[in-house]
Every structure is written in structure tokens, then in C-alpha cells.
Design an enzyme around this catalytic site. Structure first.
Site, short mmCIF file in Angstrom:
data_model
loop_
_atom_site.label_atom_id
_atom_site.label_comp_id
_atom_site.label_asym_id
_atom_site.label_seq_id
_atom_site.Cartn_x
_atom_site.Cartn_y
_atom_site.Cartn_z
N ASP A 77 -33.41 -8.87 -69.04
CA ASP A 77 -32.77 -9.91 -69.05
C ASP A 77 -32.94 -11.30 -68.06
OD1 ASP A 77 -31.46 -9.54 -71.09
OD2 ASP A 77 -29.36 -9.03 -70.57
N GLY A 78 -33.69 -11.02 -67.19
CA GLY A 78 -33.87 -11.81 -65.75
C GLY A 78 -35.31 -11.97 -65.63
N ASN A 144 -27.82 -18.28 -67.11
CA ASN A 144 -26.78 -17.62 -67.24
C ASN A 144 -25.37 -18.60 -66.29
OD1 ASN A 144 -27.29 -15.74 -68.26
ND2 ASN A 144 -27.60 -14.30 -66.40
N ASP A 145 -25.89 -18.78 -65.05
CA ASP A 145 -25.16 -19.09 -64.12
C ASP A 145 -25.30 -20.12 -63.08
OD1 ASP A 145 -25.21 -17.05 -62.37
OD2 ASP A 145 -23.80 -15.95 -62.99
N ASP A 174 -13.91 -16.08 -52.83
CA ASP A 174 -14.84 -15.28 -52.69
C ASP A 174 -16.03 -16.44 -52.69
OD1 ASP A 174 -13.71 -14.21 -50.76
OD2 ASP A 174 -14.44 -11.96 -51.72
N THR A 185 -21.48 -13.26 -69.88
CA THR A 185 -21.03 -11.72 -69.62
C THR A 185 -21.71 -11.21 -68.25
OG1 THR A 185 -23.36 -11.74 -70.87
CG2 THR A 185 -21.53 -11.13 -72.21
N TYR A 187 -21.78 -12.27 -64.14
CA TYR A 187 -21.24 -12.73 -63.32
C TYR A 187 -19.68 -12.74 -63.60
CZ TYR A 187 -20.00 -13.03 -57.71
OH TYR A 187 -19.65 -13.12 -56.71
#
Length: 315
Positions: A77-78, A144-145, A174, A185, A187
Site C-alpha cells: 500500500d505504501g 491516507n492521513d 498523544d 482503515t 491510523y
């Protein structure tokens, strides 16, 4: 989709020869064989020069991004996310071949690549469009994020949440995760946030181990602009975009994030089957088992058949 004339290969940045079942070089050879009788240039970027056989043209990154009209990502996926980011300014179809591990985005196993290439040539596939997050950090785009995390072992992330220039509240946690439906889906999910439908035009902001302020995920619309402003009582913050360091934020700093629609075109050969596999993979993440222990859930006779298939593909 128009015919592909320049096919770009995006390779896993570290795997030189691939995994135990089929190597990345095997997949490259399969791609070259499939395109041998067609007017297709197969290209890679300069850093991959020493990792590809003859028949693959090496170009600089600017030419790669400018000229390709289709991409194949060879990795997990990366690698797929990296390929999508490369062409975010001019999206082209991207097919993922899974030389990684779990793989939510990638669809094709190495052994399935010849049949997949045949279906591509016949136009037997669909395009799945993905949104990304556009930030004022570097890198600018994340499929993703975007994560704001503590830059040291002490203190907490303390940021104010603004949506369309209206202050909503604050987080003390945190970390704070801003995720797309694709990244929900990742982190976000691990932090207890919701899974967003891939078809939804939304983003989600989720605190990780919240201590004060907003303690739950907030789901926002596609047209909303999120701004996270660092408070005076915050620890130094490290910004991460799709797993890539995106600099730091000090007290008084701000980061803006918005959803960019139709930022990528992902090739789907069987959207329903891929969605079913993804649901199974997601449910496996909730099992308190190591990957090797999952084999114990398979009946012995099926396990033996699976081992024979793996051995046959490896030979």
C-alpha cells in the site's frame, strides 16, 4: 480509458528482488513480455536504474510525471500511495501489484498479473476515484492521513480545531489524525476512529489517547477546511503525511487541511471481490493473533492445499 502509450513502473523503495513467492523483477519481466508486441514505452525514474532489466527506459522524475499515461505500482500500500501522489496533479490510472503484506489498496497478486494485463488490454476494468488531503505542509498531498504527533517523549499535542474559520474546540492528546475515507482503515482505525465508506466525500479528525478537550472523532464534509492551531501548552509537534515526515510545528503554528476530490484513479478489475477481501483483512486486524497463527484457523486439509499452491507458484 484511452490506450496507454507510456507505462510507468513505481517500485518498492527498498525491495531489490521482491518477496518469497514472486519477485518484483519477475513482475517487471511479465509486464515487458505483455507489452512486447504493442507500441508501449515502459519507464522508471532515475533512482530505479540499477533495479530494472533492459527494455525499461530510465527518465528523470519530471519527465516521468509529465509523460506517463498509466502506472503500475509494484509493492504494498505504501508503494501504491507513492504512485498516486506522483501524479496527483494529472491523475492517470494506477494498478497495484501486491509485493507487500496485507494490502488494502493493491488488488492484484503477482501470480494474477498476466491475466490482469490481458484484461487491461481488453478494457475490462473500472476506475475507482480517490480523494486526497491537500495541506500547506510538504509533502502537500496525503491519500491516507496527516498526523500531528509529539516530537519528543514528553508533553502532549495541544491544538485548537478550526473548521471553515470557526473554532470548534481543542485536543490534548498523544496525536491528532486527519484521515480520508481511504486512510480511515489505517491510523484512524487503530486509534478508535470510524471506518468511512470509500464512496463518501468526507474526512475524519481523530485524537489518539485523548487527555482533555474533544475526545471523539469528528467527521466533516468534503467542502470543509480544517485548521489545527498549536496552543502555547503544546509539546513540539512532528507532522507526518502518509508516513512521510512533513516538518515540525512550534507553538503558535498552524496547519490547514482540505479534501481534494478525484485526486487519483485506481484500476479495479473486480471491485466487489476487492471490497470483500478488504472487509476480511479489516476483520483480521481485530484478532489477537500473529499472522502465522492465523494458519491455525484453517482446516488441516485446506492448509495442505494452500501450501502446495504456494510451492507451485514459487517453483
Amino acid at each position: 480509458m484511452d490506450a496507454v502509450h507510456v507505462l510507468g513502473l513505481v517500485m518498492h523503495p527498498r525491495k531489490a528482488v521482491g518477496d518469497s513467492v514472486a519477485t518484483i523483477l519477475d513482475s517487471v519481466a511479465t509486464i515487458l513480455d505483455a507489452g512486447r508486441d504493442q507500441p508501449i514505452r515502459v519507464v522508471v525514474r532515475e533512482p530505479d536504474r540499477e533495479r530494472v532489466p533492459g527494455g525499461v527506459e530510465v527518465v528523470d522524475e519530471a519527465a516521468f510525471v509529465r509523460e506517463v499515461d498509466g502506472l503500475i505500482a509494484l509493492g504494498g500500500d505504501g508503494t501504491m500511495l507513492g504512485a498516486m501522489r506522483l501524479v496527483v496533479e494529472r491523475p492517470v490510472p494506477v494498478l497495484g501489484v501486491n509485493h507487500g503484506n496485507l494490502g488494502f489498496l493493491v488488488e492484484v497478486a503477482p501470480g494474477e498479473l498476466p491475466a490482469a494485463l490481458q484484461r487491461l488490454a481488453e478494457g475490462d476494468f473500472t476506475i475507482e476515484r480517490h480523494a486526497c488531503l491537500e495541506t500547506d505542509a510538504e509533502p502537500r498531498f496525503g491519500f491516507n492521513d496527516v498526523v500531528l504527533a509529539r516530537g519528543s517523549c514528553t508533553g502532549a499535542v495541544s491544538v485548537d480545531l478550526w473548521v471553515n474559520d470557526v473554532r470548534y474546540g481543542y485536543y490534548r492528546a498523544d496525536a491528532v489524525v486527519v484521515a480520508t475515507p481511504t486512510g480511515s482503515t489505517a491510523y484512524n482505525y487503530a486509534a478508535g476512529g470510524p471506518v468511512l465508506s470509500p464512496s463518501s466525500e468526507a474526512l475524519v479528525v481523530t485524537p489518539v489517547a485523548p487527555m482533555a478537550g474533544i475526545s471523539r472523532a469528528v467527521v466533516l464534509g468534503a467542502g470543509d477546511r480544517v485548521t489545527l492551531a498549536v496552543a502555547e501548552d503544546s509539546a513540539p509537534i512532528a507532522v507526518d503525511v502518509d508516513g512521510t515526515p512533513g516538518g515540525t510545528l512550534e507553538r503558535g503554528g498552524r496547519l490547514s487541511v482540505a479534501l481534494r476530490r478525484d485526486a487519483a484513479e485506481v484500476v479495479r478489475l473486480s471491485a466487489d471481490e476487492h471490497a470483500s477481501r478488504s472487509r476480511i483483512k479489516l476483520s483480521l486486524l481485530d484478532l489477537p493473533l500473529r499472522p502465522g497463527q492465523l494458519l491455525d484457523l484453517i482446516p488441516p486439509e485446506l492448509r495442505q492445499r494452500a501450501h502446495k499452491i504456494i510451492e507451485r507458484e514459487a517453483s
